[in-house]
Design a protein around this motif. Structure first.
Motif, PDB file in Angstrom:
ATOM      1  N   SER A  45       0.965  -1.274  -0.014  1.00  7.54           N
ATOM      2  CA  SER A  45       0.050  -0.071  -0.060  1.00  7.54           C
ATOM      3  C   SER A  45       0.927   1.187  -0.051  1.00  7.54           C
ATOM      4  CB  SER A  45      -0.992   0.114   1.075  1.00  7.54           C
ATOM      5  OG  SER A  45      -1.602   1.257   1.206  1.00  7.54           O
ATOM      6  N   PHE A  46       0.404   2.380  -0.638  1.00  9.20           N
ATOM      7  CA  PHE A  46       1.220   3.389  -0.649  1.00  9.20           C
ATOM      8  C   PHE A  46       0.275   4.510  -1.077  1.00  9.20           C
ATOM      9  CE2 PHE A  46       1.823   1.266  -4.767  1.00  9.20           C
ATOM     10  CZ  PHE A  46       1.463   2.088  -5.553  1.00  9.20           C
ATOM     11  N   ASN A  47       0.491   5.778  -0.691  1.00 13.14           N
ATOM     12  CA  ASN A  47      -0.219   7.198  -0.952  1.00 13.14           C
ATOM     13  C   ASN A  47       0.132   7.657  -2.244  1.00 13.14           C
ATOM     14  OD1 ASN A  47      -1.827   6.660   1.464  1.00 13.14           O
ATOM     15  ND2 ASN A  47      -0.069   7.511   2.709  1.00 13.14           N
ATOM     16  N   LEU A  48      -0.797   8.281  -2.830  1.00 14.84           N
ATOM     17  CA  LEU A  48      -0.556   9.046  -4.051  1.00 14.84           C
ATOM     18  C   LEU A  48      -1.050  10.393  -3.573  1.00 14.84           C
ATOM     19  CD1 LEU A  48      -1.977   6.716  -6.864  1.00 14.84           C
ATOM     20  CD2 LEU A  48       0.645   6.890  -6.058  1.00 14.84           C
ATOM     21  N   SER A  49      -0.095  11.235  -3.386  1.00 12.95           N
ATOM     22  CA  SER A  49      -0.602  12.827  -2.613  1.00 12.95           C
ATOM     23  C   SER A  49      -1.010  13.740  -3.928  1.00 12.95           C
ATOM     24  CB  SER A  49       0.709  13.057  -2.143  1.00 12.95           C
ATOM     25  OG  SER A  49       1.685  13.479  -3.049  1.00 12.95           O
ATOM     26  N   ASP A  50      -0.927  13.440  -4.982  1.00 12.81           N
ATOM     27  CA  ASP A  50      -1.550  14.226  -6.134  1.00 12.81           C
ATOM     28  C   ASP A  50      -3.037  14.148  -6.467  1.00 12.81           C
ATOM     29  OD1 ASP A  50      -1.982  16.015  -8.113  1.00 12.81           O
ATOM     30  OD2 ASP A  50      -0.604  15.238  -9.422  1.00 12.81           O
ATOM     31  N   PRO A  51      -3.880  15.147  -5.937  1.00  9.12           N
ATOM     32  CA  PRO A  51      -5.362  14.750  -5.906  1.00  9.12           C
ATOM     33  C   PRO A  51      -5.743  14.911  -7.621  1.00  9.12           C
ATOM     34  CG  PRO A  51      -4.747  17.000  -5.260  1.00  9.12           C
ATOM     35  CD  PRO A  51      -3.657  16.214  -5.146  1.00  9.12           C
TER      36      PRO A  51
END
Length: 1249
Positions: free
Chosen positions: A963-969
């Motif tokens: 799991s990882f975050n994609l910080s660009d909306p």
């Protein structure tokens, strides 16, 4: 063979000598084989034959006697003797004038040869002449009306039964009933005469069956004198006339008892048996109960029988003393037998009868009393015994039993012969039997003296040492409780003083048939089906069969193929009815044994109809009640729980039945209270746990008289429909409570709290409008029923109100409490009741969405409403859009309507988690990488902060989730690398705000290597005149990929516009190619990179391309100028439209991304009371094209497909539009004209999911 012997062996055991055939070389004693009936009635014109036939060797000689005197038929005139062999019969011609005097009498035939004389029974010949009615003078019969009379018949006597009819001169039968009856003696009895009986042509007809003639008596003139004073009288028996009589009934025959009575009113007859119960199954009543027929009379029917005639004035009776007697019948009939020299012969003769018959013996037709005393026979206990018989003692004996009701005769010979032993049963017979049964091995031996018989085993030892083996006197060997080891050879040896002989019998013991699973008793509902199962085991060497029976009859014989479904082991009965209940048996059989098991089927259901109703106790003193009784209904195997009593008034409500009440199922009568002025017709319906049965037939009507009302109307209300009136209403009284043909209503009212006089008005309709009232004032109201017979009871007082006005006060909002991102609690202060101007019905809370906190937007205001009851001053609003601005107001309302609204209050909801992303697509890049595409969520519910992507392999439980975050909306795709080429993965994508991640969208898939060979399932192509549609079904688990579709013309003609290849996604499932030439063959190729995945051909419709070989008007200058002018005008018009459009637009396409308001303005629910919405906007039924008509190819940054693929377009009042991006479809590959609009055969919608 074995089966046949199974049925024959009892005969062999009981009558051992009947089946023995005397050897042909021996003589045979005479045996009577045919004779006439004991009683013959003949007429002058009839021929009559007296039959006597007999067998014997040497040939028998016949002789006859008449009345004990020798009679020679050959010497009689008019008599013809039959010349047939073995016959002494003769025929008497019927044209002899002195027939009756010459030939009637008692005849007997004797048949003789050297061995003895056989004798026939007595033949009584009765001669009867032509019937004639004796001449007589018939005088008129005069009788007064109401008296009884007997018209005599007295037909001529006849030896044969005759039939009597009473008719008139028009050959019409005299009608018979309880009053007029013909007796067994032929007389016509009138219990009482009426003036309508006055006729001069009562004629008695006698039908003589033997002569086939009908004769009639002289007509009888019955004259009835009319009277005005018919006197009632109690019954008196006309037949029999005395108080008692004695009758003799013959056993096995029919007993007929008759009683005919007179009286006024006409009496009825009933029968009693004083010495015991009447045998109902053998008794029938005829002639209007005047005649009793008792069938098949037995000794138990001895006793007293009484008939009772009764009417309202009394009774009369007659007692029959019945004695049952019987003609002789055999207890032991003597049988012919063969004897050897020196044996003792015994012939038993025993007969029974009432009275006890006398038994006499004859030898060769001569009574033993007339024989010489030195004969060596003796008679002992009815048996004829001869000791030490010799061949000279051969004789034919006759035993005769006689009483006053008849006689019996039996011929039996004693034949003394000397013969060597002989076994008549064939040698080497094979007998089959099953284990546990009894086998019978036959050994019929013949000889004189009678040979002795013994059974031996193969070692020569007797088999009788085993107690299961038992012999019969006729030589048969029985073996009970057979076992498998009883199989083998058995030897029968017969011997007398002259020789001995032996035969062998082979016994084979088979496995017994057994039913392993037998059918079970069943209780099923009518209309359902039932299944019976039967499994059996058989000996494998025997043919077997399983059949089904119902009450002893094979079901196949019923011929109802739709009713029964029959297999070897299963019986299914469909559509069960009550007639289907009974005993069903499974019969498993072989040729050796039969096994049967039974199951009982009960069919249950709603009861049958009540067969009969009876009314009583309805008389002037009890006009308001009646006693109703009924016969019980058939319960159809389920106890009746209750009876429903209904009534109908055919004048007021024909064919409408109302319930009067229910009574318990064990009750068959009740007393009903009736209402005045109703014409009742009753019926009764039985009810059990399966429902109601059919209703009974309707009873006779019962009418009640008129009366004053007993009830007043209910549901009296007073409510105004205007501010200055009051409408008084009530529920109209049902017609049953009118108690008269018409009713009216007396309405009274006055203001509440005053003691003044009542105002009143009499009306016909169930309402009254009181005008000129003050607003919302309470009134006391009374409504009373009146009819032509008076008034109803004093009515109750009801409080009503005059008309309401709109509320004049508004609620004061007290607090709005934010509970979470989508729920708020609203509180307000109650309004002043004095300002409501009516009954406070509740509060209406109106709220509406004003916009998102994230971006400013405008839209048509959509208001939602929640209604709460009057005793509630708070409400919870749920389902609000997070991160949004709202406004609300509260109104009180009464029956008139809504009052003024409170001051509007604004509030805002905090941020929440976003909805799930709208789409997630997987696109294969290589064997180890996947490209993920997605669309943002429709509802941000705040400010998007990015996405959370997680995935894990489905086929390897040992690997953890990544799991990882994609910080660009703003991110819309992500490339995953280093994936395993042999595993499938599960991908989860969530959008996030500061409140956390929202719902996830889930997709499964793998890389290119996992997909295997690129395959198109069920691919096909169809064509129109200028287009073609290629469609396919994506293979399950196949990774999405891009490929090209190429259309290339085939054949000699390669002209036409160039068709560039189109890029298409595998998950799109179809593609439409336009701009094709009509009537042209095309080759279609599906290509990925340089590999051709599939190739096919299609031909368009139409008449084909047309070549112009000579220049036309299109090349003329005037035509070119005309076309140029039109194009110039169109350009000018387009420029003007563009300018006008630019002035009216307020928002760019990009701005519409912020107007996702329709999905954010959802109706709110308050489950405690109710909710409604005033939104009248309708969503479009299908996706619409963009306003400028510019739809860019897949992959264009400006395409609306980035927002979901379809647009719902709505317009604001200023002409601008609001678009809601709600679809899940993607544009097709570049081509422009193949990816918009609704799906159709010409332009099918394709998805990339």
């Amino acid at each position: 063979m074995a089966v046949a012997l199974r049925y024959l062996w009892p005969l062999l055991l009981c009558s051992p000598c009947l089946l023995i055939q005397i050897p042909k070389e021996l003589m045979e004693p005479p045996v009577i084989t045919g004779q006439s009936l004991p009683r013959l009635v003949v007429f002058p014109t009839d021929d009559i034959s007296l039959k006597c036939e007999a067998s014997g060797k040497p040939e028998v000689q016949f002789r006859w006697t008449r009345d004990g005197v020798h009679f020679k038929p050959k010497e009689e005139l008019g008599v013809t003797v039959h010349q047939a062999p073995h016959s002494g019969s003769f025929t008497i011609a019927g044209n002899n004038s002195n027939f009756a005097q010459r030939f009637q009498g008692t005849y007997r035939c004797f048949a003789s040869n050297k061995l003895g004389t056989a004798m026939s029974h007595e033949i009584q010949l009765m001669a009867e002449g032509a019937p004639k009615w004796p001449k007589e003078t018939v005088k008129p019969v005069e009788v007064e009306e109401g008296e009884s009379v007997i018209l005599p018949c007295h037909p001529p006597p006849s030896a044969e039964p005759l039939r009597i009819y009473w008719m008139n001169s028009k050959i019409l039968h005299i009608k018979q009933d309880e009053r007029v009856t013909m007796g067994q003696n032929g007389n016509l009895y009138f219990a009482n005469v009426l003036t309508s009986d006055n006729h001069s042509d009562y004629i008695c007809h006698a039908h003589f069956l033997g002569t086939r003639t009908i004769i009639q008596k002289e007509p009888i003139d019955l004259r009835v004198k009319a009277t005005n004073s018919m006197i009632d009288r109690k019954p008196r028996l006309l037949f029999p006339t005395n108080a008692s009589s004695h009758l003799v009934a013959l056993q096995g025959k029919t007993l007929v008892l008759e009683c005919i009575a007179e009286g006024f009113p006409t009496p009825t007859i009933k029968w009693l048996r004083l010495s015991g119960p009447m045998p109902a199954n053998r008794v029938t009543y005829q002639n209007h109960n005047k005649t009793l027929h008792l069938l098949d009379v037995g000794e138990e029917d001895d006793g007293e029988y009484r008939c009772v005639a009764e009417n309202l004035l009394g009774t009369d009776q007659h007692t029959y003393y019945v004695t049952v007697e019987a003609a002789p019948y055999w207890l032991h009939e003597p049988r012919s037998h063969l004897y050897g020299p020196g044996e003792t012969a015994r012939l038993d003769c025993q007969a029974q009868g009432r009275p006890q018959p006398e038994v006499t013996w004859r030898i060769n037709g001569i009574p033993v009393e007339e024989l010489a005393k030195e004969q060596k026979y003796r008679i002992q206990h009815g048996a004829l015994i001869l000791s030490n018989v010799q061949p000279s003692d051969t004789m034919v004996t006759q035993c005769e039993a006689r009483n006053r009701h008849g006689f019996l005769l039996a011929n039996a010979y004693i034949y003394v012969v000397q013969l060597p032993a002989k076994i008549l049963t064939p040698d080497n017979e094979t007998y089959l039997a099953v284990e546990g049964s009894t086998a019978y091995l036959l050994c019929k031996a013949f000889g004189a003296p009678v040979p002795s018989v013994q059974w031996l085993d193969k070692e020569g030892k007797t088999v009788l040492q085993d107690e299961r083996f038992f012999p019969y006197t006729n030589g048969t060997l029985g073996i009970r409780d057979l076992q498998a080891n009883d199989t083998g050879h058995y030897f029968c040896q017969a011997a007398n003083d002259q020789n001995n002989v032996t035969i062998v019998a082979n016994l084979q013991v088979k496995d017994a048939t057994q039913i392993i699973q037998e059918p079970q008793d069943a209780i099923e509902k009518k209309g359902s089906r039932v299944t019976f199962t039967c499994q059996a085991s058989f000996d494998p060497s025997l043919q077997h069969n399983i059949t089904w029976r119902r009450d002893g009859r094979n079901l196949q014989e019923l011929g109802d193929s739709d009713k029964y479904f029959i297999e070897d082991e299963r019986l299914v009965i469909h559509s069960l009815d009550y007639s289907d209940q009974g005993n069903y048996s499974c019969v498993a059989s072989t040729k050796l044994d039969v096994v049967e098991r039974r199951a009982k089927l009960l069919v249950v259901g709603s009861p049958g109809p009540v067969p009969h109703l009876e009314l009583s106790d309805h008389h002037p003193l009890k006009q308001n009640q009646v006693h109703l009784s009924w016969s019980p209904a058939d319960d159809h195997n389920s106890p009746i729980e209750k009876y429903d009593i209904e009534f109908e008034d055919q004048e007021m409500e024909p064919e409408i039945w109302r319930s009067l009440g229910k009574v318990p199922g064990n009750q068959t009568s009740t007393t009903l209270k009736l209402s005045p002025y109703v014409r009742y017709t009753f019926r009764v319906t039985a009810i059990n746990k399966y429902g109601s049965g059919e209703p009974s037939p309707a009873s006779e009507p019962v009418a009640t008289p008129e009366a004053a009302p007993e009830r007043n109307p209910k549901d009296v209300k007073g409510e105004g429909n205007e501010t200055n009136n009051m409408v008084i209403t009530w529920k109209p009284l049902e017609w049953m409570d009118w108690n008269a043909p018409q009713i009216q209503y007396r309405v009274q009212w006055r203001p509440q709290g005053t003691r003044g006089a009542w105002q009143e008005q009499i009306v016909n309709d169930p309402f009254l409008v009181v005008s000129n009232t003050s607003t919302f004032v309470p009134y006391e109201i009374k409504v009373q029923t009146i009819n032509s017979h008076g008034k109803g009871p004093e009515p109750q007082v009801t409080i009503g109100y005059s008309g309401e006005d709109y509320p004049q006060a508004w609620p004061v909002l007290e607090d709005i409490k934010i509970l979470n991102s989508s729920t708020v609690l609203v509180k307000w202060l109650p309004v002043d009741p004095a300002q409501v101007k009516g009954h406070l019905r509740g509060y209406n809370v109106t709220y509406w969405w004003e916009g998102s906190q994230r971006k400013h937007s405008k839209r048509h205001v959509h208001k939602d409403h929640v209604v709460v009851p009057a005793n509630t001053t708070s409400v919870t609003l749920e389902g609000l859009q997070p991160y949004s601005f709202y406004c609300l107001e509260v109104q009180a309302f009464n029956g008139r309507g809504l009052g003024p609204a409170s001051k509007s209050r604004n509030f805002s909801t905090p941020e929440g988690v976003p909805s799930r992303p709208e789409a997630l697509h997987l696109e294969c890049q290589s064997d180890t990488s996947l490209l993920l595409h997605w669309q943002p969520p429709l509802s941000h519910n705040g400010v998007l902060t990015g996405y959370v992507l997680s995935y894990y392999p489905l086929d390897d439980g040992g690997m953890e989730q990544l799991s990882f975050n994609l910080s660009d909306p703003e991110l819309r795709m992500h490339n995953l690398t280093n994936l395993s080429p042999h595993l499938r993965y599960r991908f989860r994508l969530q959008a996030t705000t500061k409140e956390g991640p929202g719902d996830a969208i889930v997709q499964q898939g793998g890389t290119m290597a996992l997909s295997g060979t690129l395959d198109f399932g069920n691919i096909s192509a169809m064509a129109g005149e200028n287009y073609s549609v290629v469609s396919w079904v994506p293979k399950e688990g196949q990774c999405n990929f891009k490929f090209q579709i190429r259309f290339k013309p085939r054949g000699e003609e390669k002209t036409g516009p160039h068709l560039p290849p189109r890029c298409v996604s595998y998950n799109q499932t179809s593609y439409t190619q336009w701009d094709l030439q009509p009537d042209t063959d095309y080759e279609i190729s599906l290509v990925k990179e340089t590999v051709i995945l599939h190739r096919m051909a299609v031909k368009t419709n139409g008449t084909g391309r047309v070549r112009l070989h000579s220049p036309g008007f299109a090349t003329e200058g005037w035509f070119i100028g005309f076309v140029s002018a039109i194009i110039l005008l169109l350009l000018i018009l387009l420029i003007l439209c563009f300018i006008k459009r630019s002035k009216g637009g307020k928002y760019s396409v990009k701005d519409k991304e912020d107007t996702q308001v329709d999905s954010e303005a959802r109706p709110m629910k308050d489950e405690t009371f109710g909710e409604y919405s005033d939104n009248e906007e309708k969503a479009f039924g299908s996706s619409q094209p963009s306003l400028n008509g510019d739809i860019k190819p897949l992959g264009s940054d400006d395409s609306l497909a980035d927002y979901g693929g379809s647009v719902d377009v709505q317009f604001n009042e200023d002409g601008s539009f609001i678009g809601q991006y709600s679809g899940k479809k993607e544009k097709e590959a570049a081509g422009g004209n193949d990816s918009s609009g609704p799906a159709s055969p010409i332009n099918p919608a394709g998805t990339l999911e």
